[in-house]
Design an enzyme around this catalytic site. Structure first.
Site, PDB file in Angstrom:
ATOM      1  N   LYS A  35       0.798  -1.396  -0.454  1.00 42.08           N
ATOM      2  CA  LYS A  35      -0.175   0.113   0.082  1.00 42.08           C
ATOM      3  C   LYS A  35       1.219   1.113  -0.327  1.00 42.08           C
ATOM      4  CE  LYS A  35      -1.586  -1.321   3.734  1.00 42.08           C
ATOM      5  NZ  LYS A  35      -1.920  -2.380   4.151  1.00 42.08           N
ATOM      6  N   THR A  36       1.450   1.408   0.575  1.00 44.98           N
ATOM      7  CA  THR A  36       3.026   2.343   0.950  1.00 44.98           C
ATOM      8  C   THR A  36       3.647   2.420  -0.060  1.00 44.98           C
ATOM      9  OG1 THR A  36       2.822   2.094   3.180  1.00 44.98           O
ATOM     10  CG2 THR A  36       4.401   3.114   2.453  1.00 44.98           C
ATOM     11  N   ASP A 220      -2.415   7.685   3.903  1.00 41.54           N
ATOM     12  CA  ASP A 220      -1.384   6.867   4.204  1.00 41.54           C
ATOM     13  C   ASP A 220      -2.293   6.039   5.611  1.00 41.54           C
ATOM     14  OD1 ASP A 220       0.105   4.288   4.155  1.00 41.54           O
ATOM     15  OD2 ASP A 220       1.711   4.849   4.621  1.00 41.54           O
ATOM     16  N   GLU A 221      -2.614   4.886   5.655  1.00 43.47           N
ATOM     17  CA  GLU A 221      -2.706   4.010   7.209  1.00 43.47           C
ATOM     18  C   GLU A 221      -4.266   5.157   6.496  1.00 43.47           C
ATOM     19  OE1 GLU A 221      -1.004   2.276   8.799  1.00 43.47           O
ATOM     20  OE2 GLU A 221       0.979   2.261   8.348  1.00 43.47           O
ATOM     21  N   GLN A 251      -5.848  -3.358  10.236  1.00 44.58           N
ATOM     22  CA  GLN A 251      -4.519  -2.592  10.884  1.00 44.58           C
ATOM     23  C   GLN A 251      -5.149  -1.312  11.786  1.00 44.58           C
ATOM     24  OE1 GLN A 251      -0.559  -3.119   9.561  1.00 44.58           O
ATOM     25  NE2 GLN A 251      -1.264  -3.683   7.761  1.00 44.58           N
ATOM     26  N   ARG A 628       4.997  -6.670  11.120  1.00 45.28           N
ATOM     27  CA  ARG A 628       6.168  -6.267  10.555  1.00 45.28           C
ATOM     28  C   ARG A 628       7.519  -7.634  10.807  1.00 45.28           C
ATOM     29  NH1 ARG A 628       4.356  -3.208   9.436  1.00 45.28           N
ATOM     30  NH2 ARG A 628       2.558  -4.551   9.216  1.00 45.28           N
TER      31      ARG A 628
HETATM   32  P1  ATP Z   1       1.482  -2.189   5.975  1.00 50.19           P
HETATM   33  O1  ATP Z   1       0.151  -2.632   5.419  1.00 50.19           O
HETATM   34  O2  ATP Z   1       2.434  -3.022   7.475  1.00 50.19           O
HETATM   35  O3  ATP Z   1       1.882  -0.199   6.177  1.00 50.19           O
HETATM   36  P2  ATP Z   1       2.100  -1.978   3.426  1.00 50.19           P
HETATM   37  O4  ATP Z   1       0.926  -2.510   2.348  1.00 50.19           O
HETATM   38  O5  ATP Z   1       2.857  -0.756   3.407  1.00 50.19           O
HETATM   39  O6  ATP Z   1       2.036  -2.579   4.442  1.00 50.19           O
HETATM   40  P3  ATP Z   1       4.576  -1.452   1.736  1.00 50.19           P
HETATM   41  O7  ATP Z   1       5.090  -0.920   3.161  1.00 50.19           O
HETATM   42  O8  ATP Z   1       4.640  -1.134   0.738  1.00 50.19           O
HETATM   43  O9  ATP Z   1       3.268  -1.960   2.499  1.00 50.19           O
HETATM   44  O10 ATP Z   1       5.496  -2.862   1.154  1.00 50.19           O
HETATM   45  C1  ATP Z   1       6.169  -4.152   1.546  1.00 50.19           C
HETATM   46  C2  ATP Z   1       6.924  -4.590   1.177  1.00 50.19           C
HETATM   47  O11 ATP Z   1       6.631  -5.405   0.089  1.00 50.19           O
HETATM   48  C3  ATP Z   1       7.728  -3.787   1.138  1.00 50.19           C
HETATM   49  O12 ATP Z   1       9.291  -4.003   1.618  1.00 50.19           O
HETATM   50  C4  ATP Z   1       8.284  -3.643  -0.034  1.00 50.19           C
HETATM   51  O13 ATP Z   1       9.245  -2.724  -0.549  1.00 50.19           O
HETATM   52  C5  ATP Z   1       7.692  -4.541  -0.610  1.00 50.19           C
HETATM   53  N1  ATP Z   1       6.914  -4.926  -2.299  1.00 50.19           N
HETATM   54  C6  ATP Z   1       6.197  -4.441  -2.584  1.00 50.19           C
HETATM   55  N2  ATP Z   1       4.864  -4.569  -3.681  1.00 50.19           N
HETATM   56  C7  ATP Z   1       6.376  -5.068  -4.350  1.00 50.19           C
HETATM   57  C8  ATP Z   1       6.227  -5.336  -5.429  1.00 50.19           C
HETATM   58  N3  ATP Z   1       5.289  -5.539  -6.737  1.00 50.19           N
HETATM   59  N4  ATP Z   1       7.060  -6.483  -5.769  1.00 50.19           N
HETATM   60  C9  ATP Z   1       8.372  -6.278  -4.800  1.00 50.19           C
HETATM   61  N5  ATP Z   1       8.247  -5.363  -3.887  1.00 50.19           N
HETATM   62  C10 ATP Z   1       6.838  -5.223  -3.327  1.00 50.19           C
HETATM   63 MG    MG Z   2       1.641   1.048   4.895  1.00 52.08          MG
END
Ligand code: ATP
Ligand code: MG
Length: 743
Positions: A35-36, A220-221, A251, A628
């Protein structure tokens, strides 16, 4: 510019979100699904491909650190700086707005920010002044009441007591508090948001300006926005439908602070044409960690529900360690961390998470002993330390004499013989005439009715502040800070202190001068003032925006001190193991995660065990903690725990039972573990020598059944052991009579 790589390294659903057409978009997805990452790429897409200017982008993140990180990543993707973009926290952005439009917001130019400790002190004082018994009207409760009303957008005058005595009194405290804030030009955290909202709501010219400007708003969040934050977003977005929000209902962990997970559901109602994107692939964790986390969260009945999978290997099992007490828990964790470092992990790969910040101390001690550098993230912030706040209080008074919280703090620190009666007289005068304490003091001094000793002591204080003001007018911030230390005589005061912390405090004060120097450097080096959570880039001619932010360097520094959210601490750059509460771990990821204190009463916290909604929130917090972890996840619980000075014998957390056993490797405490016990004779001794039993040893009792030895004291015929029996709980037994058998 070659921007094709903005969509590289994204999966199909992520690409769809990043390149979604204009209009509102909701990305609803589980932990670690990107997402981020999508949010960052979306901003790069908007500015790099879709022709948006950085100036038209407003991005809200959860911490200042996340904001800096986001800007950095966008610039990296685009290969060029993106000045003029507003990236920050809700508080940082609200502060930015209020500084730019202080007059329209009805604030003094040098308004100051009250942190939650300042707020608490002020409320406590007001409760006393209202002749209320603070055991019946605890300041914390009033503080909570006031902040939650503000978070809902309500002023005291909007509230109706409905004939309820409690409500009436709370409203009266709220009103008195707000008046005191207005008198001293003080703004608390909740007020930043509320007042910025009122500013936009009531000043259509300002609202239009920002609506015009921010063609793209990204959050975000989103699951942790509260009512006033959501109202803010709706107001700013207007009819444009230009909100891009990402979040995960699983979350949402700030319900206790007013966050409304319902905002996710309302979003689709409030923005009917919302494009909804779901991301289902997790890129962060091994399959075992992900499955264990999914299993725990599936016990929550009220979820929007989602399906999260990974291509990653199974990886190691989730390891659950049953420590016999909290010291053993810390010892185990630090042992495993040492092993990980020896086998090539970096210290920054590791984080220790816990439910309450009091749990950090034992981990810190064990890390110190092992010589492993660590950093407590979001712990007691530098700017929250008592001696730092003392010095800042002088600086606040130099900037604004009417700040009562600063007056209260500095007037007799260091002690200059101003007694409680004198201060009561000043407070009473301020109250009667509706003026600040500084003003009241001046009037009392001018009136000549004060006893000579009291008057002289107060005059001494006036002189310190006035001289400081005169001397420092043209000074650089760092010199000004040094001069404050000099004139206030705080270092001399702490030198004399007998609590053993004097030297520490003096060093912290010296560090404050360094902090001021660095701050100095930032704002002098460019045409912008670096505020927490916002990067200010001044002048664009011909707009409201172009009004330069009229803020002295001193005020900018004081705001920084109040708002800085603990995510830039001294020593940040050092390679170190991270310690933090589960709450502050949101959004982050680490190869190795240790969660301590997985015990009923601690996690889930006792405050939530009989409230189904709060229990669900605790479970979400557990989900946040577990997700995490990238490679290895350790969950620890202790059979006995001393916390806040009392012992308890908690059951393992229910969350542990919710993990399918085939994903778990259980590790029991080593039977040879023993810790020194203090004998009545005063010396250290090993439990086994004095009682015949080792701490942590399993024993059987003819009546109570089996249990674990937790504690031992005395020797010879008076030797006693404390055993935690599985059925009967913890008991002290005299070894000579108990007929205990080792099992
Ligand atoms: P959270 O819910 O904990 O905030 P999130 O959904 O925001 O998590 P991110 O932090 O954006 O998730 O991504 C999680 C990890 O996966 C990061 O290390 C990111 O770089 C990696 N990632 C996300 N998408 C891809 C992709 N398409 N290919 C490779 N790595 C990815
Ligand atoms: Mg995130």
């Amino acid at each position: 510019m070659d921007v094709s790589h903005i969509l590289d390294d994204l999966n199909e659903a992520q690409r769809e979100a990043v390149s979604a057409p204009a209009g509102s978009t909701l990305v609803l997805a589980g932990a670690g699904s990107g997402k981020t990452r999508v949010l960052v790429h979306r901003i790069a897409w908007l500015t790099g491909v879709a022709g948006a200017t950085p100036w038209s982008v407003l991005a809200v993140t959860f911490t200042n650190k996340a904001a800096r990180e986001m800007r950095h990543r966008i610039e990296h993707l685009l290969g060029q700086p993106v000045g003029g973009m507003w990236v920050g926290t809700f508080h940082g952005l609200a502060h930015r707005l209020l500084r730019a439009h202080w007059q329209e917001a009805g604030l003094p130019k040098a308004f100051q920010i009250l942190d939650s400790d300042d707020q608490h002190r002020l409320i406590k004082r007001l409760i006393r002044e209202m002749n209320l018994d603070d055991s019946k009207w605890p300041p914390r409760q009033a503080q909570w009441f006031i902040n939650s009303q503000k978070d809902e957008g309500r002023r005291a005058q909007h509230l109706d007591d409905g004939g309820d005595h409690y409500q009436r009194q709370m409203i009266a405290i709220y009103r008195a508090y707000q008046e005191a804030c207005e008198r001293s030009g003080a703004v608390d955290f909740a007020e930043l948001l509320l007042r910025a909202h009122e500013l936009l709501r009531d000043r259509t010219d300002i609202l239009h300006h920002y609506r015009e400007r921010f063609a793209h708003i990204l959050v975000d969040e989103f699951q942790d926005t509260n009512s006033i934050q959501y109202a803010w977003l709706r107001l700013l977005s207007g009819e444009r439908n230009n909100l891009f929000v990402v979040g995960d209902d699983d979350q949402s962990i700030y319900g206790w602070r007013g966050a409304k997970v319902e905002n996710i559901r309302h979003f689709q109602r409030d923005f009917p044409k919302t494009a909804m994107v779901r991301l289902e692939q997790n890129y962060r964790s091994t399959a075992n960690i992900l499955q264990a986390s999914n299993a725990v969260i599936s016990n929550n009945p009220s979820r929007l529900g989602k399906n999260l999978w990974t291509e990653d290997k199974d990886g190691d099992p989730v390891r659950v360690y049953a420590a016999f007490n909290e010291v053993d828990e810390a010892r185990f964790v630090i042992g495993r961390i040492s092993d990980a470092i020896d086998s090539g992990h970096r210290r920054t790969d590791v984080a220790i998470l816990y439910r309450t910040s009091a749990q950090s101390r034992l981990f810190e001690e064990a890390l110190l002993q092992a010589g492993i550098p660590y950093r407590v993230y979001g712990g007691l912030r530098f700017f929250e330390r008592a001696e730092i706040k003392d010095a800042l209080a002088y600086m606040r008074l130099v900037s604004n004499r009417d700040s009562d919280p600063a007056f209260e703090r500095a007037v007799n620190q260091p002690p200059r013989g101003i007694g409680p009666r004198t201060l009561d007289a000043v407070r009473a005068h301020a109250r009667d005439f509706g003026c600040s304490m500084w003003h009241a003091m001046e009037e009392l001094l001018a009136g000549g009715s004060m006893a000579a000793r009291a008057a002289n002591a107060l005059k001494g204080f006036v002189e310190v502040i006035e001289e400081l003001q005169l001397e420092t007018t043209d000074m650089q911030l760092a010199d000004l800070t040094a001069q404050v230390l000099n004139r206030s005589r705080l270092p001399e005061h702490f030198k004399k202190s007998r609590d053993g912390k004097g030297q520490d405090r003096i060093e912290n004060l010296e560090e404050l001068v360094n902090a001021a120097r660095q701050f100095d450097g930032i704002s002098m080096g460019s045409d912008s003032i670096d505020l927490p959570g916002t990067e200010i880039n001044s002048s664009t001619p011909g707009s409201i925006e172009s009004d330069p932010i009229e803020m002295s360097e001193l005020d900018a520094f004081l705001s920084h001190a109040a708002l800085e959210a603990g995510d830039t601490q001294a020593g940040e750059h050092e390679e170190s193991v991270q310690l933090m509460t589960l709450h502050s771990a949101k959004g982050l990821e680490f190869p190795l995660i240790f969660i301590g204190g997985m015990e009923e009463g601690l996690f889930p916290h006792s405050m939530s065990s009989d409230d189904p909604e709060r229990l669900e929130e605790e479970r979400r917090l557990c989900y946040v903690g577990m997700t995490r972890a990238m490679e290895q996840l350790y969950l620890c619980h202790a059979e006995s725990r001393r916390l806040h000075g009392s012992d308890s014998y908690p059951m393992p957390s229910r969350f542990l039972r919710e993990i399918p056993p085939d994903l778990v490797e259980e590790i029991r405490s080593r039977p040879d573990v023993s810790r020194p016990v203090i004998t009545p004779a005063g010396g250290f001794n090993m439990a086994e020598e004095t009682t015949g039993f080792r701490l942590g040893q399993r024993v059987a009792h003819p009546k109570f059944g089996e249990g674990v030895v937790l504690n031992a004291e005395g020797q010879g015929s008076s030797a006693r052991v404390q055993v935690n029996f599985e059925a009967a709980g913890a008991k002290w037994l005299v070894v000579a009579y108990a007929n205990l058998q080792a099992v």
